[in-house]
Scaffold this motif. Structure first.
Motif, PDB file in Angstrom:
ATOM      1  N   LEU A 176       7.817  -2.880   2.490  1.00  0.00           N
ATOM      2  CA  LEU A 176       8.866  -2.218   1.711  1.00  0.00           C
ATOM      3  C   LEU A 176       9.086  -2.918   0.381  1.00  0.00           C
ATOM      4  N   GLU A 177       9.052  -4.242   0.382  1.00  0.00           N
ATOM      5  CA  GLU A 177       9.217  -4.976  -0.868  1.00  0.00           C
ATOM      6  C   GLU A 177       8.026  -4.745  -1.796  1.00  0.00           C
ATOM      7  N   GLN A 178       6.823  -4.620  -1.217  1.00  0.00           N
ATOM      8  CA  GLN A 178       5.644  -4.332  -2.037  1.00  0.00           C
ATOM      9  C   GLN A 178       5.744  -2.947  -2.670  1.00  0.00           C
ATOM     10  N   VAL A 179       6.288  -1.980  -1.940  1.00  0.00           N
ATOM     11  CA  VAL A 179       6.486  -0.643  -2.509  1.00  0.00           C
ATOM     12  C   VAL A 179       7.474  -0.719  -3.665  1.00  0.00           C
TER      13      VAL A 179
ATOM     14  N   GLY B 144       5.328   0.595 -12.305  1.00  0.00           N
ATOM     15  CA  GLY B 144       4.989   1.887 -12.899  1.00  0.00           C
ATOM     16  C   GLY B 144       4.354   2.905 -11.984  1.00  0.00           C
ATOM     17  N   ALA B 145       4.116   2.572 -10.718  1.00  0.00           N
ATOM     18  CA  ALA B 145       3.536   3.563  -9.796  1.00  0.00           C
ATOM     19  C   ALA B 145       4.488   4.744  -9.645  1.00  0.00           C
ATOM     20  N   ARG B 146       3.928   5.955  -9.661  1.00  0.00           N
ATOM     21  CA  ARG B 146       4.763   7.145  -9.669  1.00  0.00           C
ATOM     22  C   ARG B 146       4.774   7.904  -8.348  1.00  0.00           C
ATOM     23  N   ASP B 147       3.792   7.659  -7.491  1.00  0.00           N
ATOM     24  CA  ASP B 147       3.754   8.381  -6.224  1.00  0.00           C
ATOM     25  C   ASP B 147       3.033   7.537  -5.186  1.00  0.00           C
ATOM     26  N   ALA B 148       2.933   8.084  -3.954  1.00  0.00           N
ATOM     27  CA  ALA B 148       2.347   7.331  -2.847  1.00  0.00           C
ATOM     28  C   ALA B 148       0.905   6.931  -3.126  1.00  0.00           C
ATOM     29  N   ARG B 149       0.135   7.824  -3.738  1.00  0.00           N
ATOM     30  CA  ARG B 149      -1.273   7.521  -4.011  1.00  0.00           C
ATOM     31  C   ARG B 149      -1.410   6.328  -4.956  1.00  0.00           C
ATOM     32  N   GLU B 150      -0.630   6.307  -6.016  1.00  0.00           N
ATOM     33  CA  GLU B 150      -0.716   5.197  -6.966  1.00  0.00           C
ATOM     34  C   GLU B 150      -0.241   3.887  -6.323  1.00  0.00           C
ATOM     35  N   ILE B 151       0.733   3.972  -5.451  1.00  0.00           N
ATOM     36  CA  ILE B 151       1.176   2.764  -4.747  1.00  0.00           C
ATOM     37  C   ILE B 151       0.074   2.243  -3.835  1.00  0.00           C
ATOM     38  N   VAL B 152      -0.604   3.138  -3.125  1.00  0.00           N
ATOM     39  CA  VAL B 152      -1.710   2.719  -2.247  1.00  0.00           C
ATOM     40  C   VAL B 152      -2.809   2.046  -3.056  1.00  0.00           C
ATOM     41  N   GLU B 153      -3.131   2.587  -4.211  1.00  0.00           N
ATOM     42  CA  GLU B 153      -4.187   1.998  -5.039  1.00  0.00           C
ATOM     43  C   GLU B 153      -3.823   0.587  -5.474  1.00  0.00           C
ATOM     44  N   MET B 154      -2.533   0.313  -5.653  1.00  0.00           N
ATOM     45  CA  MET B 154      -2.109  -1.048  -5.995  1.00  0.00           C
ATOM     46  C   MET B 154      -2.072  -1.959  -4.766  1.00  0.00           C
ATOM     47  N   MET B 155      -1.453  -1.460  -3.667  1.00  0.00           N
ATOM     48  CA  MET B 155      -1.187  -2.304  -2.506  1.00  0.00           C
ATOM     49  C   MET B 155      -2.413  -2.524  -1.635  1.00  0.00           C
ATOM     50  N   TYR B 156      -3.335  -1.561  -1.627  1.00  0.00           N
ATOM     51  CA  TYR B 156      -4.450  -1.604  -0.682  1.00  0.00           C
ATOM     52  C   TYR B 156      -5.795  -1.675  -1.409  1.00  0.00           C
ATOM     53  N   ALA B 157      -5.813  -2.297  -2.565  1.00  0.00           N
ATOM     54  CA  ALA B 157      -7.045  -2.384  -3.344  1.00  0.00           C
ATOM     55  C   ALA B 157      -8.159  -3.101  -2.589  1.00  0.00           C
TER      56      ALA B 157
END
Length: 267
Positions: free
Chosen positions: A219-222, A229-242
């Motif tokens: 949750l803190e990572q989200v 600057g992530a705008r949606d779930a997909r962009e968050i996944v690309e940052m968190m799960y690279a």
């Protein structure tokens, strides 16, 4: 206190593992989502058993489960939840064994009786207590085996990795379910978690505490991804799960979407 059962071949995999009254029959459906495959649990004693989560509709697997039942009376087939990798084989197995299917969701029942929080189901002198644990899915249940001090967890807790929040689940419910299981594990001095996928876990309180810590960390990572600057779930996944296999990103995206929903409704 009953000890853990180790597979006869000594392998680390879950097939044949369990406790004094629960033994796993591993379904042949391995994948990144199902780990080694679905764990089908046969729970009971010398005369009567319950079958938990028959898994996929795989004829060879269902015959193998029936062989492991070995002529004992099957009181019921129980479902931890209705996702197909746990429930698809329930109807065919129940008809093969002459048993009802009991589940929280009426759509997956075969017979008049369902399952709900606080229910007690028996197979001979073996008792199973039903614990409602919504979150992974709306209909998720866990089954406490007091004689073994062990909990069948379905997909609420996995033998490896962490659980995704499915589209029919809810993160707020899931966090409350983890807290309930953690408190129960400590109070009842649980000795094992028997998951729906992956190996038996011998430190229930420790595992559940780690699950709670992991969820809070995610949750803190989200929150941090949104700040970046992530705008949606997909962009968050690309940052968190690279650094994670992209084949797992769709499941991660579902969990991130659940986290976003949770954050929107709690703040």
């Amino acid at each position: 206190m009953s000890g853990l059962r180790i597979p006869l071949d000594g392998a680390e995999g879950p097939d044949g593992a369990g406790t004094a009254t629960a033994v796993n029959v591993l379904a042949p459906n391995p994948s990144p989502m199902t780990l080694d495959g679905t764990n089908t649990w046969i729970v009971g004693g010398a005369d009567a058993v319950l079958v938990v989560d028959p898994g996929p509709h795989d004829e060879a697997h269902l015959r193998r489960v029936a062989e492991r039942v070995d002529g004992r009376r099957v009181t019921a087939v129980l479902l931890t939840h209705g996702h197909a990798d746990h429930s698809e084989g329930a109807g065919p197995l129940a008809r093969l064994l002459g048993a009802p299917v009991r589940a929280l969701d009426p759509r997956h029942r075969l017979g008049e009786e369902g399952l709900d929080d606080g229910d007690v189901v028996t197979a001979g002198d073996v008792e199973v207590r039903v614990v409602a644990t919504p979150g992974h899915s709306f209909d998720s249940l866990c089954f406490w085996l007091p004689g073994d001090r062990a909990m069948l967890t379905g997909d609420t807790v996995l033998g490896r990795g962490t659980t995704m929040i499915a589209p029919d689940g809810d993160l707020g419910d899931y966090l409350r379910s983890l807290d309930r299981l953690r408190q129960g594990a400590e109070l009842l001095e649980a000795t094992a978690l028997l998951p729906g996928h992956g190996p038996v876990l011998p430190d229930p309180a420790g595992v559940l505490n780690a699950y709670v810590v992991h969820r809070r960390m995610r949750l803190e990572q989200v929150r941090e991804a949104i700040r970046r600057g992530a705008r949606d779930a997909r962009e968050i996944v690309e940052m968190m799960y690279a650094d994670v296999d992209p084949s797992l990103w769709p499941a991660a995206e579902m969990s991130v979407a659940a986290q976003l929903d949770y954050l929107r409704t709690t703040f």
